[in-house]
Design a protein around this motif. Structure first.
Motif, PDB file in Angstrom:
ATOM      1  N   ALA A  67       1.115   6.612   2.300  1.00  0.00           N
ATOM      2  CA  ALA A  67       2.373   6.918   1.956  1.00  0.00           C
ATOM      3  C   ALA A  67       2.721   8.347   2.241  1.00  0.00           C
ATOM      4  O   ALA A  67       4.238   8.418   2.690  1.00  0.00           O
ATOM      5  CB  ALA A  67       2.432   6.961   0.293  1.00  0.00           C
ATOM      6  N   THR A  68       2.025   9.230   2.333  1.00  0.00           N
ATOM      7  CA  THR A  68       2.425  10.346   3.068  1.00  0.00           C
ATOM      8  C   THR A  68       2.675  10.423   4.486  1.00  0.00           C
ATOM      9  O   THR A  68       3.526  11.149   5.126  1.00  0.00           O
ATOM     10  CB  THR A  68       1.121  11.520   3.064  1.00  0.00           C
TER      11      THR A  68
ATOM     12  N   HIS B   8      -1.771  16.592  -1.698  1.00  0.00           N
ATOM     13  CA  HIS B   8      -0.397  16.292  -2.093  1.00  0.00           C
ATOM     14  C   HIS B   8       0.265  17.613  -1.997  1.00  0.00           C
ATOM     15  O   HIS B   8       1.392  17.662  -2.228  1.00  0.00           O
ATOM     16  CB  HIS B   8      -0.628  16.237  -3.810  1.00  0.00           C
TER      17      HIS B   8
ATOM     18  N   GLN C 192      -6.632  11.190 -10.194  1.00  0.00           N
ATOM     19  CA  GLN C 192      -6.678  10.442  -9.233  1.00  0.00           C
ATOM     20  C   GLN C 192      -8.016  10.853  -8.116  1.00  0.00           C
ATOM     21  O   GLN C 192      -8.379  11.929  -8.275  1.00  0.00           O
ATOM     22  CB  GLN C 192      -5.548  10.520  -8.400  1.00  0.00           C
TER      23      GLN C 192
ATOM     24  N   GLN D  85       0.699  -1.198  -0.048  1.00  0.00           N
ATOM     25  CA  GLN D  85      -0.087   0.040  -0.035  1.00  0.00           C
ATOM     26  C   GLN D  85       1.115   1.058   0.219  1.00  0.00           C
ATOM     27  O   GLN D  85       0.444   2.347  -0.479  1.00  0.00           O
ATOM     28  CB  GLN D  85      -1.030  -0.004   1.252  1.00  0.00           C
TER      29      GLN D  85
ATOM     30  N   HIS E  40      -7.001   5.684   1.312  1.00  0.00           N
ATOM     31  CA  HIS E  40      -6.394   5.881  -0.045  1.00  0.00           C
ATOM     32  C   HIS E  40      -4.554   5.742   0.123  1.00  0.00           C
ATOM     33  O   HIS E  40      -4.341   6.259   1.201  1.00  0.00           O
ATOM     34  CB  HIS E  40      -6.566   7.115  -0.603  1.00  0.00           C
ATOM     35  N   ASN E  41      -4.180   5.035  -0.525  1.00  0.00           N
ATOM     36  CA  ASN E  41      -2.753   4.710  -0.346  1.00  0.00           C
ATOM     37  C   ASN E  41      -1.837   6.043  -0.411  1.00  0.00           C
ATOM     38  O   ASN E  41      -0.910   5.912   0.140  1.00  0.00           O
ATOM     39  CB  ASN E  41      -2.332   3.649  -1.480  1.00  0.00           C
ATOM     40  N   LYS E  42      -2.325   7.007  -1.215  1.00  0.00           N
ATOM     41  CA  LYS E  42      -1.299   8.099  -1.255  1.00  0.00           C
ATOM     42  C   LYS E  42      -1.393   8.822   0.474  1.00  0.00           C
ATOM     43  O   LYS E  42      -0.109   9.120   0.851  1.00  0.00           O
ATOM     44  CB  LYS E  42      -2.019   9.304  -2.195  1.00  0.00           C
TER      45      LYS E  42
ATOM     46  N   ASP F 142       2.316   1.717  -3.339  1.00  0.00           N
ATOM     47  CA  ASP F 142       1.561   2.160  -4.402  1.00  0.00           C
ATOM     48  C   ASP F 142       1.169   3.491  -4.231  1.00  0.00           C
ATOM     49  O   ASP F 142       1.112   4.296  -5.423  1.00  0.00           O
ATOM     50  CB  ASP F 142      -0.115   1.195  -4.036  1.00  0.00           C
ATOM     51  N   GLY F 143       0.988   4.032  -2.990  1.00  0.00           N
ATOM     52  CA  GLY F 143       0.873   5.395  -2.866  1.00  0.00           C
ATOM     53  C   GLY F 143       1.865   6.128  -3.284  1.00  0.00           C
ATOM     54  O   GLY F 143       1.757   7.298  -3.929  1.00  0.00           O
TER      55      GLY F 143
END
Length: 482
Positions: free
Chosen positions: A431-432, A398, A238, A85, A426-428, A88-89
């Motif tokens: 990742a954050t 973002h 996205q 995950q 969500h994977n973003k 992916d993010g």
């Protein structure tokens, strides 16, 4: 649809939910109800379909620990799922960076695009997650640099939040999903020059730093289409639900992909499409919820130096405890927006200044917490003396590097900083979280059902939100949310 008032904390969303119910229009809450019961193994990240021998799952309550066909343990599955995950993010952010024409390091791209198909949770798991975090941090910085080039030196702007930002007497152009700042600026410029009044609003990625109103957040993105006032929907790459695109087609709302608007002529034609749609609906009834809030948005370390100096002084005196980034996506499994708003209220009462962005930022903006007047509430006197909104809205998710810059300045000056990311859908966002942790920030994340599993190993400063119980709203409080 049962008990609409418990579906969302936001009155505007609930108003549109009633309209959807009466018109027999299926929306996200209906699809969630129809999906029950959902797979418990999947919710706990203890199933696997990586090869054709599967799918496999392990029983977390078995007397003897189970393994998959290839021999993966429960801990392997959970750790491997987390790693996938996060990766992916990271790839999603890299894609945004390329779309925005950001200068991305080739090695960074290689790092996030490399898979390690060993079928094992790698021995260097913590190193790999840290590597991903460092890469995401660099990518976020590159995205910020692009925005600075496009928008120039920015100052906080007062914009509207919630569906009341739509206008009955103007062509409403909605930017949905993560949209390149160059396109945002071009659409705004073209709209401002058209003979027909045009109103450009955004959600889920195009808002805030470009000075656009924040319409709503991810889970309620279908709702604005039910107002009858959306004349053009421009979809980014996205955070766009397929159901929203389908609903736009059903309701005959003009629909364009951001990727297709690649020159000035096409952008002008898009605005003309919105203007013509407005002319056709002019005089017809629309139902725009009256709920609207004013939001101070677009804060950065550079445009808020005096305020952060005041925060440093107040923290040193013990009047305030520090700064918290409060983010996340939301979750309709509970009352939408309720937990994030209640957590913000708790943190403010405890003496923390908050920074927010993305869908969590939209929730807090709709709740009126991103305006300076909110600090006049009882118990927030020390925050009010900073002459800032108690919650600083920096933009889309973002735009997280603006917070990283704030955090570096704050920590250098002795201000405690940490991160709370609730309801990560969500994977973003995951990742954050990894990026924040890689920069030395104590970051608490909502791991959902997986948080209760043994063997979940998170690197460095990344911690399950369950380890911060004082910030978790009580279930009864969520159930009673309006």
């Amino acid at each position: 649809m049962k008990e609409v008032r418990k579906k969302s904390f936001d009155a505007a969303t609930n108003e549109m939910l009633i309209k959807a119910h009466r018109s027999k229009t299926e929306v996200i809450w209906d699809r969630a109800d129809a999906m029950q019961p959902q797979c418990g193994f999947g919710r706990m990240n203890i199933c696997c379909s990586d090869c054709s021998e599967g799918p496999c799952r392990v029983n977390p309550f078995a007397d003897v620990p189970q393994q998959t066909i290839c021999g993966r343990t429960q801990a392997d599955l959970v750790s491997g799922s987390f790693l996938k995950q996060a990766a992916d993010g990271a790839v999603a952010f890299a894609g945004l960076g390329l779309e925005f024409n950001a200068k991305l390091d080739a090695r960074a791209l290689q790092t996030v695009c490399t898979t390690r198909d060993s079928m094992l949770a790698p021995a260097d798991y913590s190193f790999r997650v840290s590597e991903i975090g460092q890469t995401v941090a660099k990518t976020l910085q590159a995205i910020r640099e692009v925005k600075e080039q496009v928008y120039g030196k920015t100052e906080p702007k007062v914009v509207a939040a919630n569906m009341g930002a739509l206008k009955a007497d103007a062509a409403n152009i909605v930017l949905l999903g993560h949209t390149a700042p160059q396109l945002v600026q071009a659409v705004v410029n073209a709209a401002s020059k058209h003979a027909v009044p045009c109103n450009v609003v955004a959600l889920c990625g195009g808002e805030a730093n470009g000075g656009l109103p924040v319409l709503t957040n991810y889970d309620s993105q279908e709702m604005p289409l039910l107002t009858g006032a959306v004349d053009l929907l421009i979809t980014g790459s996205q955070c766009v639900m397929p159901a929203t695109v389908s609903l736009a087609k059903t309701r005959k709302v003009a629909l364009l992909a951001a990727s297709a608007l690649n020159d000035e002529k096409k952008i002008k034609e898009a605005v003309e499409t919105a203007a013509q749609a407005f002319q056709q609906r002019r005089g017809k009834d629309v139902q725009i919820p009256g709920a609207v809030e004013q939001v101070n948005s677009g804060f950065t370390a550079a445009n808020s130096k005096q305020a952060f100096k005041a925060l440093q002084t107040a923290t040193a005196k013990g009047a305030l405890k520090g700064m918290v980034y409060l983010g996340g996506c939301g979750n309709i499994a509970q009352t939408q927006d309720a937990r994030i708003v209640q957590t913000a209220e708790k943190l403010l009462a405890d003496g923390y200044v908050l920074v927010t962005a993305g869908c969590a930022g939209a929730a807090l903006a709709k709740a009126g917490m991103c305006r300076q007047e909110y600090a006049a509430r009882e118990g927030l006197k020390n925050i009010a003396e900073l002459n800032l909104p108690p919650v600083l809205h920096i933009g889309a998710c973002h735009d997280a590097d603006w917070f990283l810059e704030m955090a570096r300045d704050a920590k250098t000056n002795g201000v405690p900083v940490f991160v709370v990311l609730q309801e990560i859908n969500h994977n973003k966002v995951l990742a954050t979280a990894v990026a924040f942790a890689s920069q030395g920030l104590k970051t608490y994340v909502d791991m959902g059902e997986a948080a209760s599993l043994p063997g979940l190993k998170l690197p460095g400063e990344l911690l399950p939100l369950a380890e911060l119980p004082q910030l978790m709203p009580k279930p009864a409080a969520v159930a009673a949310a309006r």
